[in-house]
Design a protein around this motif. Sequence first.
Motif, PDB file in Angstrom:
ATOM      1  N   VAL A   1     -33.576  31.404  39.704  1.00  0.00           N
ATOM      2  CA  VAL A   1     -32.128  31.464  39.896  1.00  0.00           C
ATOM      3  C   VAL A   1     -31.483  32.249  38.761  1.00  0.00           C
ATOM      4  CG1 VAL A   1     -30.022  30.082  39.989  1.00  0.00           C
ATOM      5  CG2 VAL A   1     -32.049  29.335  41.238  1.00  0.00           C
ATOM      6  N   ALA A   2     -31.936  31.997  37.528  1.00  0.00           N
ATOM      7  CA  ALA A   2     -31.376  32.734  36.392  1.00  0.00           C
ATOM      8  C   ALA A   2     -31.626  34.232  36.531  1.00  0.00           C
ATOM      9  CB  ALA A   2     -31.991  32.209  35.093  1.00  0.00           C
ATOM     10  N   HIS A   3     -32.802  34.592  37.060  1.00  0.00           N
ATOM     11  CA  HIS A   3     -33.094  36.013  37.274  1.00  0.00           C
ATOM     12  C   HIS A   3     -32.130  36.614  38.286  1.00  0.00           C
ATOM     13  CE1 HIS A   3     -35.316  39.718  38.013  1.00  0.00           C
ATOM     14  NE2 HIS A   3     -35.344  39.406  39.311  1.00  0.00           N
ATOM     15  N   HIS A   4     -31.907  35.906  39.408  1.00  0.00           N
ATOM     16  CA  HIS A   4     -30.978  36.408  40.421  1.00  0.00           C
ATOM     17  C   HIS A   4     -29.582  36.590  39.837  1.00  0.00           C
ATOM     18  CE1 HIS A   4     -33.627  36.460  43.834  1.00  0.00           C
ATOM     19  NE2 HIS A   4     -33.916  35.155  43.738  1.00  0.00           N
ATOM     20  N   VAL A   5     -29.116  35.627  39.075  1.00  0.00           N
ATOM     21  CA  VAL A   5     -27.774  35.719  38.495  1.00  0.00           C
ATOM     22  C   VAL A   5     -27.684  36.899  37.527  1.00  0.00           C
ATOM     23  CG1 VAL A   5     -26.075  34.526  37.065  1.00  0.00           C
ATOM     24  CG2 VAL A   5     -27.312  33.268  38.832  1.00  0.00           C
ATOM     25  N   SER A   6     -28.742  37.104  36.731  1.00  0.00           N
ATOM     26  CA  SER A   6     -28.748  38.232  35.801  1.00  0.00           C
ATOM     27  C   SER A   6     -28.681  39.558  36.554  1.00  0.00           C
ATOM     28  CB  SER A   6     -30.012  38.183  34.930  1.00  0.00           C
ATOM     29  OG  SER A   6     -30.039  36.990  34.164  1.00  0.00           O
TER      30      SER A   6
ATOM     31  N   GLN B   1     -25.803  44.428  38.564  1.00  0.00           N
ATOM     32  CA  GLN B   1     -25.330  45.181  39.731  1.00  0.00           C
ATOM     33  C   GLN B   1     -23.811  45.233  39.789  1.00  0.00           C
ATOM     34  OE1 GLN B   1     -27.366  42.930  42.763  1.00  0.00           O
ATOM     35  NE2 GLN B   1     -28.978  44.502  42.983  1.00  0.00           N
ATOM     36  N   ALA B   2     -23.159  44.137  39.435  1.00  0.00           N
ATOM     37  CA  ALA B   2     -21.695  44.145  39.452  1.00  0.00           C
ATOM     38  C   ALA B   2     -21.152  45.154  38.438  1.00  0.00           C
ATOM     39  CB  ALA B   2     -21.168  42.751  39.150  1.00  0.00           C
ATOM     40  N   GLY B   3     -21.784  45.239  37.267  1.00  0.00           N
ATOM     41  CA  GLY B   3     -21.356  46.229  36.282  1.00  0.00           C
ATOM     42  C   GLY B   3     -21.558  47.645  36.765  1.00  0.00           C
TER      43      GLY B   3
ATOM     44  N   GLU C   1     -24.678  40.783  47.250  1.00  0.00           N
ATOM     45  CA  GLU C   1     -24.575  39.756  48.293  1.00  0.00           C
ATOM     46  C   GLU C   1     -25.940  39.143  48.598  1.00  0.00           C
ATOM     47  OE1 GLU C   1     -23.045  39.291  52.926  1.00  0.00           O
ATOM     48  OE2 GLU C   1     -23.023  41.238  51.921  1.00  0.00           O
ATOM     49  N   GLY C   2     -26.980  39.992  48.695  1.00  0.00           N
ATOM     50  CA  GLY C   2     -28.313  39.467  48.960  1.00  0.00           C
ATOM     51  C   GLY C   2     -28.827  38.601  47.820  1.00  0.00           C
ATOM     52  N   SER C   3     -28.576  39.055  46.575  1.00  0.00           N
ATOM     53  CA  SER C   3     -29.002  38.252  45.433  1.00  0.00           C
ATOM     54  C   SER C   3     -28.283  36.907  45.414  1.00  0.00           C
ATOM     55  CB  SER C   3     -28.732  39.019  44.136  1.00  0.00           C
ATOM     56  OG  SER C   3     -29.516  40.197  44.072  1.00  0.00           O
ATOM     57  N   ALA C   4     -26.990  36.916  45.789  1.00  0.00           N
ATOM     58  CA  ALA C   4     -26.232  35.659  45.821  1.00  0.00           C
ATOM     59  C   ALA C   4     -26.812  34.702  46.848  1.00  0.00           C
ATOM     60  CB  ALA C   4     -24.762  35.937  46.127  1.00  0.00           C
TER      61      ALA C   4
ATOM     62  N   GLU D   1     -32.331  29.308  46.445  1.00  0.00           N
ATOM     63  CA  GLU D   1     -33.166  28.747  45.390  1.00  0.00           C
ATOM     64  C   GLU D   1     -32.518  27.520  44.760  1.00  0.00           C
ATOM     65  OE1 GLU D   1     -36.173  31.564  45.973  1.00  0.00           O
ATOM     66  OE2 GLU D   1     -36.104  29.633  44.996  1.00  0.00           O
ATOM     67  N   LEU D   2     -31.199  27.542  44.625  1.00  0.00           N
ATOM     68  CA  LEU D   2     -30.501  26.364  44.083  1.00  0.00           C
ATOM     69  C   LEU D   2     -30.687  25.148  44.984  1.00  0.00           C
ATOM     70  CD1 LEU D   2     -27.142  27.803  42.692  1.00  0.00           C
ATOM     71  CD2 LEU D   2     -28.876  26.556  41.404  1.00  0.00           C
TER      72      LEU D   2
END
Length: 443
Positions: A246-251, A256-258, A279-282, A288-289
Amino acid sequence: MRTRIRREGDAAASPSPYGGGMPVVPFTRTPSIRDRRSDLVLAAIMFVGAILSAALSTISEIYGDTRAEPWTAIVYAAVITAPLAFRRRFPAPVAVVVCLAYFAAVSLQVPEIYVGNIAMFVSLYTVGAWMNNRRAATIVRIAIIVGMFVWLLISMYRTALEQADEADIAAGLLSPYVAFMLLQILLNALYFGGAYYFGDRSWNAAQAREVLEHRTAELEREREVTAAQAVALDRVRIARELHDVVAHHVSVMGVQAGAARLVIDQDPEKARGILAGIEGSARDAIHELRQLLETLRAPGGDTSEASSTVSLDDIADLVAASVEAGLPTDYAVIGDPVPVPSVVAVNLYRIAQESLTNARRHAGVGATADVRVRYDDAAVEVEVVNTGRTVAALRPGLGQLGMRERAAASGGTLDIAPRASGGLRVRARVPLPAAPVTMGDPA
């Protein structure tokens, strides 16, 4: 602000020391339904045997012309065998009745002695094997044995006086009469000594069997706890792995947002592609959460613990439950309560819960506890102090480890220390987030 809750209650903590172990429970024997049925069968068999023995003894003229009437043997058979049906429920009264009936029958020369001897042996054995009051069991058996030997000596003396004119009575220590009397004393010593010895041996064997069963049950419980702990540790390991995912996805989402922010004006299509990746990572992170939460739940999907939405105010309910469980507990709130993050509140609540549970289990009879919640400008603190047994050194366990992990997860500290006067002090302190600065507030 300071509030106090005090409820009276009798201390009923387990006498188990901090080092573990089971409380010592006095051993008792209680006859089962099967045992009672066996006693009924034994009494019936002994009654039939006594009737047959009386008939054969009468025919063989065991006492000669001085014997009692044959009908007295029937009464004696009933009196000597009927109490055996209750021998394990009332060992002492049965032994006394049987022995008195035997003494009376021999004195009156009732034509039956063999089944009476067996019944008296069984009754004395039962006192040693089944009487829970061990001191009373010893007194009853010694009294019967002493009474038997006194009666035997008196009978021997009377017989010697009645036959004093016979030459073989005065023929010295090796006369037939003296030899016969010595043989009687030896046989009675072996008879009563055997009943005493085998009764005690049966009691000790039953006690050892009870201890073995308790130890077997304790080992079984420890095996189940060990297995549960192994499963819990495995679930924690899996949860940590999912946490890393999950931490990897958030990172990745942050990166990507930047990137999307930088190219959104120059290349809108590329920005849309990057946003689609976010969106896919979210979605992956949400999935995963959910897996992480399912992993951390108790097996079966349900949990016996209180809801995770508890607050510091719910510690008062813990105190009330502790009092009802037998541990007199004081509760105090010191300072002005301020809003506390929900995660901090849950962790401090669990620390207080574990501390009170340990106090009830290990502090001992007569122990008390004191729970205090303190608020100050920088932190919130929960302190649980209990009296009781003196703890020379702490033995780290899963409970202490869990409390330390909760305190660390909230960014706080935990201090567990023995008290010189007995008991423990558990203090958890968690810093509070600084209030946001707004326009007009002093910098």
